[in-house]
Design a protein around this motif. Sequence first.
Motif, PDB file in Angstrom:
ATOM      1  N   THR A 280       0.795  -1.228   0.000  1.00  8.77           N
ATOM      2  CA  THR A 280       0.000   0.000   0.000  1.00  8.77           C
ATOM      3  C   THR A 280       0.828   1.279   0.000  1.00  8.77           C
ATOM      4  N   LEU A 281       2.125   1.163  -0.080  1.00 10.05           N
ATOM      5  CA  LEU A 281       2.970   2.348   0.031  1.00 10.05           C
ATOM      6  C   LEU A 281       2.680   3.389  -1.048  1.00 10.05           C
ATOM      7  N   ASP A 282       2.280   2.952  -2.223  1.00 10.64           N
ATOM      8  CA  ASP A 282       1.993   3.915  -3.290  1.00 10.64           C
ATOM      9  C   ASP A 282       0.530   4.347  -3.299  1.00 10.64           C
ATOM     10  N   GLY A 283      -0.230   3.960  -2.290  1.00 11.15           N
ATOM     11  CA  GLY A 283      -1.642   4.334  -2.191  1.00 11.15           C
ATOM     12  C   GLY A 283      -1.923   4.965  -0.838  1.00 11.15           C
ATOM     13  N   CYS A 284      -3.187   5.030  -0.495  1.00 13.38           N
ATOM     14  CA  CYS A 284      -3.610   5.634   0.764  1.00 13.38           C
ATOM     15  C   CYS A 284      -3.225   4.737   1.935  1.00 13.38           C
ATOM     16  N   ILE A 285      -2.541   5.330   2.914  1.00 14.62           N
ATOM     17  CA  ILE A 285      -2.182   4.580   4.113  1.00 14.62           C
ATOM     18  C   ILE A 285      -2.949   5.084   5.335  1.00 14.62           C
ATOM     19  N   GLY A 286      -3.861   6.017   5.117  1.00 11.15           N
ATOM     20  CA  GLY A 286      -4.690   6.512   6.210  1.00 11.15           C
ATOM     21  C   GLY A 286      -3.992   7.492   7.124  1.00 11.15           C
TER      22      GLY A 286
END
Length: 153
Positions: free
Chosen positions: A110-116
């Motif tokens: 998920t590093l290239d997406g939303c991590i909250g």
Amino acid sequence: MPISQGLSIGAVADRTGLAVSAIRFYETHGLVEPYKNASGHRRYDRSDIRKLSFVMIAQELGVSLRDLGVLMQVLPKGRAPSRADWTRMATKFRSDLDARIAKAERLRDTLDGCIGCGCLSLRRCALYNPDDRARSSGPGPRHLIEPTVLKPA
């Protein structure tokens, strides 16, 4: 030098790749306990090579010296650990290691997406963390810390 007389700190350093100062540092933290020979020199059991090798790898994975000390307390003093001794220690370590692996996999995936985290700088954040709803679960990267929080259906 015969094995029965133990290994010098230099021999252990050569075998493990650790600096002599690192071996002494781990000794001060109780992770290895050399004995003194008749001449008063430190000597290490061959099993200390395995202990130090385990410490090196565990530290690379972010395990603290304090946690390593607690884990390694189950290993016997005064004799080489048996396979059963290592299994007992590994059983204690396995759940922590599994949690670390799961967290690393979540980060990788998920590093290239939303991590909250609340930055809302990516378009995907609007799907995964609309209006920064993840903040209600606490600070930091909530989707990595608590992977079940606010995941889309």
